[in-house]
Design a protein around this motif. Structure first.
Motif, short mmCIF file in Angstrom:
data_model
loop_
_atom_site.label_atom_id
_atom_site.label_comp_id
_atom_site.label_asym_id
_atom_site.label_seq_id
_atom_site.Cartn_x
_atom_site.Cartn_y
_atom_site.Cartn_z
N UNK A 39 -4.98 -0.05 -7.81
CA UNK A 39 -4.89 1.40 -7.51
C UNK A 39 -3.92 2.08 -8.48
N UNK B 65 0.83 -1.21 0.00
CA UNK B 65 0.00 0.00 0.00
C UNK B 65 0.87 1.26 0.00
N UNK B 66 1.98 1.22 0.76
CA UNK B 66 2.88 2.39 0.77
C UNK B 66 3.52 2.56 -0.60
N UNK C 231 -3.47 -6.17 16.90
CA UNK C 231 -2.48 -5.08 16.92
C UNK C 231 -2.05 -4.86 15.47
N UNK C 232 -2.54 -3.80 14.84
CA UNK C 232 -2.16 -3.57 13.45
C UNK C 232 -0.73 -3.05 13.35
N UNK D 122 -1.63 -4.00 8.88
CA UNK D 122 -2.79 -3.09 8.85
C UNK D 122 -3.89 -3.60 7.92
N UNK E 183 1.19 3.95 -3.13
CA UNK E 183 1.03 5.39 -2.93
C UNK E 183 2.20 6.16 -3.54
N UNK F 165 -6.51 -2.42 6.95
CA UNK F 165 -7.19 -1.45 6.09
C UNK F 165 -6.51 -1.36 4.73
N UNK F 166 -5.24 -1.74 4.65
CA UNK F 166 -4.55 -1.51 3.38
C UNK F 166 -3.48 -2.54 3.04
#
Lengths: 223, 279
Positions: free
Chosen positions: B98, B73-74, B176-177, B148, B77, B150-151
């Motif tokens: 994405x 995800x990073x 624990x993300x 995480x 981005x 979420x992503x």
């Protein structure tokens, strides 16, 4: 603004305040020691306290993780009494305190150095004990610098990211701070949410720094 | 705007070529930079395999490979924001989507390269009796690290698995993300959490944790590592060569040795694409 934004903002401010309170005692004590006393390895202590200001915050975080982690020397002791630090709000406060401490100590120390020792000598010649001299003369005279240093440290704590993410992680509703949330939102492309938090952080930090600068500028000349 | 930049570069080289050919050394027809390097952004779970493959590729071709690892995800981005990445290896389709939707890939260069499996690891010295995902509900398991959800792909896969079993809501308070999947492994290794979701291939890096159980492979959301060439590439030819190398037998051997499942090439491989220049 959703609930999450307010929670993150509130949590960050409360954690930064707690960190400031936590470091106030040791910070003021160290500042006074460095300003007024000579002792072996003083310069080493000075450097050690300043280190978090210049070492990469992630490295400071790693060091904290190794110390208070489950297998770390302090972590093991805390384990015995049932205190858990890593990945809890306590880790957030700890990281913030360690990162803010240098700013408090340096500013407060400058304040102590500007207090004329004559006042203290006069006070003790009139029969005041060292504790009373400190509390009624030194502390009030250096008060502005101490408060300014505390505000600076508070502002630094607000923005803490590197050390926090190492020891406290990024747990929504438990350890997620403004800085960590901004990173998370930016990562997942939620730029609008990130921008909101960004504005909040700038606003809070701006007010804190403005106060700190004002206190330092209006220092009375007499001291 | 990369196309105009590469146009500019091309014309700069042409001018240089003309100048040189007019000079005393007429041989310099197609000047090459002294050292060719490409930048590869790869899911952090690929760190070790890719390091080895990049070294092989450098030895064979003389083209240097810089590997930038992180959570997919990073990396996605960074590429969307214009990072000059030649080759992107994501740990899931969503992050590659994405980048693709943002128009940052060379069209037609995307293929699925690898597959992997999720496992749950626990610290070796904790003596936890965890043999299936339901056991994570036990009181002895207080904290479970997860990339995480979420992503980060490893977290997204783990979450999908927990949701299918209706355990997501129950386990949520324990989760624990972390920033990426290797951070999960680090948290389990340090004993700061009781369990964590990582890829099977990550366990080779474990120092003080071991596999408690494997998460069954789910056919509806299989783990896929897509590969594609970045639109911002400055050396399309080298990027294509590296992409082809990743799908070749040498790379496959390294990936398999590290526990990855290599997806057999179907259709057109990136090196045999019609040679369309992005400019």
């Amino acid at each position: 603004m959703n609930l999450d934004v307010w929670w993150v903002t509130g949590f960050t401010i409360v954690a930064a305040l707690s960190a400031t309170v936590l470091m106030a005692g040791p910070g003021i004590g160290l500042a006074w020691l460095l300003a007024r006393r000579e002792f072996p390895f003083k310069s080493m202590l000075e450097v050690a306290i300043t280190l978090p200001l210049v070492v990469p915050p992630v490295a400071t975080g790693l060091l904290l993780l190794l110390l208070v982690g489950h297998r770390g020397p302090i972590g093991r002791l805390l384990d015995v009494v049932g205190i858990e630090v890593v990945f809890t709000w306590k880790a957030v406060v700890l990281a913030m305190a360690v990162m803010g401490l240098p700013l408090l100590v340096r500013t407060a120390r400058a304040g102590f150095e500007q207090v004329n020792p004559r006042y203290e000598q006069v006070a003790s010649s009139l029969g005041a004990g060292p504790g009373r001299v400190f509390l009624t003369m030194t502390l009030p005279l250096a008060g502005r610098s101490i408060v300014a240093g505390a505000i600076l440290a508070f502002a630094r704590a607000l923005g803490e990211f590197g050390a926090t993410i190492m020891v406290a992680g990024n747990i929504p509703g438990r350890t997620r701070t403004l800085a960590v949330a901004i990173y998370g939102y930016a990562e997942t492309g939620q730029d609008a949410a990130a921008a909101r938090l960004l504005i909040i952080s700038v606003a809070v930090a701006f007010v804190a720094l403005w106060f700190s600068n004002r206190l330092l500028r209006d220092r009375p000349v007499a001291a | 705007m990369m196309p105009s930049v590469s146009c500019l570069r091309a014309s700069a080289w042409m001018v240089l070529g003309l100048v040189l050919s007019a000079g005393p050394r007429p041989a310099a027809a197609e000047p090459q930079p002294a050292e060719r390097r490409i930048l590869v952004s790869a899911a952090i779970s690929l760190t070790d395999a890719l390091g080895e493959i990049a070294a092989e590729f450098e030895r064979g071709t003389g083209v240097g490979v810089d590997v930038n690892v992180g959570a997919s995800s990073s990396l996605a981005r960074q590429i969307i924001e214009g990072a000059p990445v030649d080759v992107f290896l994501s740990a899931d389709a969503a992050q590659m989507d994405r980048v693709e939707h943002a128009g940052r890939l060379v069209p037609g260069s995307r293929v699925d390269l690898l597959s992997n499996q999720l496992v749950v690891v626990t610290p070796v010295d904790r003596g936890l009796d965890v043999t299936r995902v339901q056991d994570l509900q036990r009181e002895t398991v207080r904290r479970v690290a997860i990339a995480d959800p979420a992503a980060v792909p490893a977290g997204v896969y783990a979450r999908a698995h927990l949701e299918r079993l209706d355990l997501w809501a129950t386990l949520q308070p324990k989760l624990i993300p972390t920033a990426n999947v290797r951070a999960v492994l680090a948290a389990v290794d340090s004993g700061d959490v009781d369990a964590g979701f990582v890829y099977r291939t990550d366990v080779a890096m474990a120092t003080r944790s071991r596999i408690a159980f494997e998460v069954p492979i789910d056919e509806s959301t299989p783990i896929r590592y897509p590969l594609a060439i970045g639109r911002a590439t400055r050396d399309l030819e080298a990027a294509r060569r590296f992409a082809a190398f990743l799908r070749g037998p040498e790379a496959a051997r390294i990936f398999r040795r590290r526990g990855f499942v290599v997806i057999e090439a179907v259709g057109v491989s990136p090196d045999r694409q019609p040679g369309r220049d992005p400019a």
